[in-house]
Design an enzyme around this catalytic site. Structure first.
Site, short mmCIF file in Angstrom:
data_model
loop_
_atom_site.label_atom_id
_atom_site.label_comp_id
_atom_site.label_asym_id
_atom_site.label_seq_id
_atom_site.Cartn_x
_atom_site.Cartn_y
_atom_site.Cartn_z
N LYS A 29 12.46 -47.07 -26.98
CA LYS A 29 11.71 -45.95 -26.39
C LYS A 29 11.03 -46.38 -25.09
O LYS A 29 11.21 -45.74 -24.04
CB LYS A 29 10.67 -45.40 -27.38
N ASP A 83 10.64 -39.84 -28.52
CA ASP A 83 9.26 -39.96 -29.01
C ASP A 83 9.08 -38.92 -30.11
O ASP A 83 10.05 -38.31 -30.56
CB ASP A 83 8.26 -39.79 -27.86
#
Ligand code: SF4
Length: 122
Positions: free
Chosen positions: A31, A50
């Site tokens: 991420k 996310d």
């Protein structure tokens, strides 16, 4: 601190520009690597997953998975690579402003005609 140290000691003080190198930094997973590579450098290395992207990808039936890595894989498979960076930003803002978790504002949603979510509010 660990990532900063590694950037200085192993990469000459420059934040690396590949996923492989980013993942060697302490505390950095896909991420964060995707955010930095995509938003700072414009490199479409993957799709940021996310909490908003995860939730909306499932709500919009773009994936059946729950694990971020698998969700990212599904999104990478269906989106052209030149959309990977922007798509995450779009979904994150959509999740913050319109398709909020508990009571989505479907009346104000541009995707309403395409959405088959069971918890739609219109
Ligand atoms: S119609 Fe509602 S549930 Fe579907 S994406 Fe839009 S805000 Fe979210």
């Amino acid at each position: 601190m660990g990532a900063s140290k590694a950037i200085v000691e192993q990469f000459g003080g420059q934040v690396p520009r590949t996923m492989e190198q980013m993942l060697t930094l302490p505390g950095v997973a896909r991420k964060t690597a995707n955010v930095v590579l995509g938003t700072a450098y414009g490199i479409p290395s993957g799709v940021v997953v996310d909490t908003h992207v995860l939730r909306l990808a499932r709500r919009l039936e773009l994936t059946k998975h729950e694990e971020p890595k698998k969700v990212e894989r599904d999104l990478m498979d269906i989106l052209p690579q030149n959309k990977w960076i922007q798509f995450s930003h779009q979904l994150i803002w959509h999740g913050r402003r319109v398709c909020v978790a508990r009571k989505p504002r479907c009346i104000a949603c541009n995707l309403e005609a395409l959405c088959r979510a069971k918890d739609k509010t219109v």
